[in-house]
Design a protein around this motif. Sequence first.
Motif, PDB file in Angstrom:
ATOM      1  N   ASN A  62      66.812  -4.214 100.904  1.00 54.55           N
ATOM      2  CA  ASN A  62      68.120  -3.979 101.506  1.00 54.55           C
ATOM      3  C   ASN A  62      68.978  -5.221 101.274  1.00 54.55           C
ATOM      4  OD1 ASN A  62      70.266  -2.912 102.936  1.00 54.55           O
ATOM      5  ND2 ASN A  62      69.356  -3.278 104.943  1.00 54.55           N
ATOM      6  N   GLU A  63      69.029  -5.631 100.012  1.00 55.12           N
ATOM      7  CA  GLU A  63      69.755  -6.861  99.679  1.00 55.12           C
ATOM      8  C   GLU A  63      71.248  -6.752  99.987  1.00 55.12           C
ATOM      9  OE1 GLU A  63      70.235  -6.117  94.878  1.00 55.12           O
ATOM     10  OE2 GLU A  63      68.466  -7.136  95.640  1.00 55.12           O
ATOM     11  N   GLN A  64      71.770  -5.531 100.095  1.00 52.84           N
ATOM     12  CA  GLN A  64      73.177  -5.344 100.447  1.00 52.84           C
ATOM     13  C   GLN A  64      73.410  -5.514 101.951  1.00 52.84           C
ATOM     14  OE1 GLN A  64      73.679  -1.394  98.857  1.00 52.84           O
ATOM     15  NE2 GLN A  64      74.693  -2.179  97.022  1.00 52.84           N
ATOM     16  N   GLY A  65      72.333  -5.553 102.728  1.00 52.71           N
ATOM     17  CA  GLY A  65      72.453  -5.724 104.169  1.00 52.71           C
ATOM     18  C   GLY A  65      73.045  -4.519 104.880  1.00 52.71           C
ATOM     19  N   LEU A  66      72.734  -3.328 104.373  1.00 46.70           N
ATOM     20  CA  LEU A  66      73.263  -2.109 104.983  1.00 46.70           C
ATOM     21  C   LEU A  66      72.682  -1.886 106.371  1.00 46.70           C
ATOM     22  CD1 LEU A  66      72.987   0.293 101.899  1.00 46.70           C
ATOM     23  CD2 LEU A  66      75.036  -0.887 102.717  1.00 46.70           C
ATOM     24  N   THR A  67      73.489  -1.353 107.261  1.00 45.52           N
ATOM     25  CA  THR A  67      73.012  -0.960 108.581  1.00 45.52           C
ATOM     26  C   THR A  67      72.241   0.349 108.423  1.00 45.52           C
ATOM     27  OG1 THR A  67      74.927   0.417 109.086  1.00 45.52           O
ATOM     28  CG2 THR A  67      75.069  -1.945 109.669  1.00 45.52           C
ATOM     29  N   PRO A  68      71.470   0.750 109.433  1.00 43.36           N
ATOM     30  CA  PRO A  68      70.786   2.044 109.332  1.00 43.36           C
ATOM     31  C   PRO A  68      71.754   3.197 109.049  1.00 43.36           C
ATOM     32  CG  PRO A  68      69.802   0.761 111.075  1.00 43.36           C
ATOM     33  CD  PRO A  68      71.020  -0.004 110.607  1.00 43.36           C
ATOM     34  N   ALA A  69      72.902   3.223 109.712  1.00 45.64           N
ATOM     35  CA  ALA A  69      73.873   4.305 109.482  1.00 45.64           C
ATOM     36  C   ALA A  69      74.397   4.284 108.043  1.00 45.64           C
ATOM     37  CB  ALA A  69      75.027   4.197 110.471  1.00 45.64           C
ATOM     38  N   GLN A  70      74.700   3.108 107.526  1.00 48.64           N
ATOM     39  CA  GLN A  70      75.198   2.991 106.153  1.00 48.64           C
ATOM     40  C   GLN A  70      74.125   3.388 105.138  1.00 48.64           C
ATOM     41  OE1 GLN A  70      76.232  -1.170 106.464  1.00 48.64           O
ATOM     42  NE2 GLN A  70      78.430  -0.723 106.679  1.00 48.64           N
ATOM     43  N   PHE A  71      72.906   2.928 105.371  1.00 42.02           N
ATOM     44  CA  PHE A  71      71.798   3.236 104.464  1.00 42.02           C
ATOM     45  C   PHE A  71      71.554   4.742 104.418  1.00 42.02           C
ATOM     46  CE2 PHE A  71      67.336   3.756 103.319  1.00 42.02           C
ATOM     47  CZ  PHE A  71      67.176   2.845 102.282  1.00 42.02           C
ATOM     48  N   LEU A  72      71.529   5.366 105.587  1.00 44.25           N
ATOM     49  CA  LEU A  72      71.306   6.808 105.668  1.00 44.25           C
ATOM     50  C   LEU A  72      72.425   7.564 104.963  1.00 44.25           C
ATOM     51  CD1 LEU A  72      69.544   9.114 106.711  1.00 44.25           C
ATOM     52  CD2 LEU A  72      70.790   8.970 108.883  1.00 44.25           C
ATOM     53  N   ALA A  73      73.670   7.177 105.190  1.00 49.92           N
ATOM     54  CA  ALA A  73      74.799   7.852 104.540  1.00 49.92           C
ATOM     55  C   ALA A  73      74.733   7.706 103.025  1.00 49.92           C
ATOM     56  CB  ALA A  73      76.119   7.286 105.065  1.00 49.92           C
ATOM     57  N   LYS A  74      74.308   6.541 102.550  1.00 45.25           N
ATOM     58  CA  LYS A  74      74.201   6.291 101.107  1.00 45.25           C
ATOM     59  C   LYS A  74      73.128   7.168 100.458  1.00 45.25           C
ATOM     60  CE  LYS A  74      74.090   2.579  97.785  1.00 45.25           C
ATOM     61  NZ  LYS A  74      74.101   1.154  97.548  1.00 45.25           N
ATOM     62  N   LYS A  75      72.107   7.502 101.225  1.00 46.01           N
ATOM     63  CA  LYS A  75      71.043   8.378 100.710  1.00 46.01           C
ATOM     64  C   LYS A  75      71.508   9.824 100.602  1.00 46.01           C
ATOM     65  CE  LYS A  75      66.795   7.892 101.680  1.00 46.01           C
ATOM     66  NZ  LYS A  75      65.687   7.406 100.939  1.00 46.01           N
ATOM     67  N   ASN A  76      72.676  10.132 101.186  1.00 41.91           N
ATOM     68  CA  ASN A  76      73.243  11.479 101.142  1.00 41.91           C
ATOM     69  C   ASN A  76      72.235  12.518 101.641  1.00 41.91           C
ATOM     70  OD1 ASN A  76      75.242  13.349 100.716  1.00 41.91           O
ATOM     71  ND2 ASN A  76      74.714  13.648  98.560  1.00 41.91           N
ATOM     72  N   PRO A  77      71.851  12.440 102.905  1.00 35.87           N
ATOM     73  CA  PRO A  77      70.832  13.367 103.433  1.00 35.87           C
ATOM     74  C   PRO A  77      71.338  14.809 103.400  1.00 35.87           C
ATOM     75  CG  PRO A  77      71.886  12.190 105.217  1.00 35.87           C
ATOM     76  CD  PRO A  77      72.404  11.584 103.948  1.00 35.87           C
ATOM     77  N   PRO A  78      70.416  15.746 103.320  1.00 37.92           N
ATOM     78  CA  PRO A  78      70.822  17.157 103.278  1.00 37.92           C
ATOM     79  C   PRO A  78      71.513  17.579 104.569  1.00 37.92           C
ATOM     80  CG  PRO A  78      68.452  16.964 103.576  1.00 37.92           C
ATOM     81  CD  PRO A  78      68.976  15.584 103.332  1.00 37.92           C
ATOM     82  N   SER A  79      72.353  18.588 104.440  1.00 38.84           N
ATOM     83  CA  SER A  79      72.977  19.135 105.646  1.00 38.84           C
ATOM     84  C   SER A  79      71.896  19.874 106.439  1.00 38.84           C
ATOM     85  CB  SER A  79      74.115  20.080 105.283  1.00 38.84           C
ATOM     86  OG  SER A  79      73.620  21.151 104.515  1.00 38.84           O
ATOM     87  N   GLY A  80      72.176  20.136 107.679  1.00 40.04           N
ATOM     88  CA  GLY A  80      71.227  20.878 108.500  1.00 40.04           C
ATOM     89  C   GLY A  80      70.148  20.036 109.129  1.00 40.04           C
ATOM     90  N   ILE A  81      70.376  18.732 109.269  1.00 37.24           N
ATOM     91  CA  ILE A  81      69.401  17.892 109.951  1.00 37.24           C
ATOM     92  C   ILE A  81      69.287  18.372 111.396  1.00 37.24           C
ATOM     93  CG2 ILE A  81      68.976  15.571 110.858  1.00 37.24           C
ATOM     94  CD1 ILE A  81      70.144  14.471 108.273  1.00 37.24           C
TER      95      ILE A  81
END
Length: 152
Positions: free
Chosen positions: A72-91
């Motif tokens: 996580n060299e970019q220092g992303l927060t959990p919310a940012q990291f999760l959004a970047k992974k583009n999780p499927p809809s319907g969680i």
Amino acid sequence: MKTTFVAILALLATLSAARADSWTSYRIAETGTSVDFPRSLFAELAGKPDGYGQQFRTSDGRADLTVQAVSNEQGLTPAQFLAKKNPPSGIIYKRVARDFFVVSSIKRDKIWYDRCNFSRGYVHCVLINYPEAEKRQWDRVVTRISHSLSAN
């Protein structure tokens, strides 16, 4: 019908054993990631994930576990990291905190569960996939695995 019943009994016996004393720790030396899991249940190696770690699966291939650490060299927060992974809809379940996230849903009759903890430049994750029809039998196992995830 009889074969299905025998398979269910075998699964229940395996999960009962997993709740008892057949747990082991898996550690990723490079990142300090550590997790406890039932070795008798996830008995087979199933390859390597991206970054560091190991994938495991049940002997019948019905469930799998990935223990993984990525930079996580970019220092992303959990919310940012999760959004970047583009999780499927319907969680179905999502919890995002200051230093971790948990997401879970159902895909093709399997529950997928991901927990990632954030520390010291790495994201430390456990990813578990198991049959939706066996949710109750898996709940304790998944919870114990998830709660044991740490980075030392």
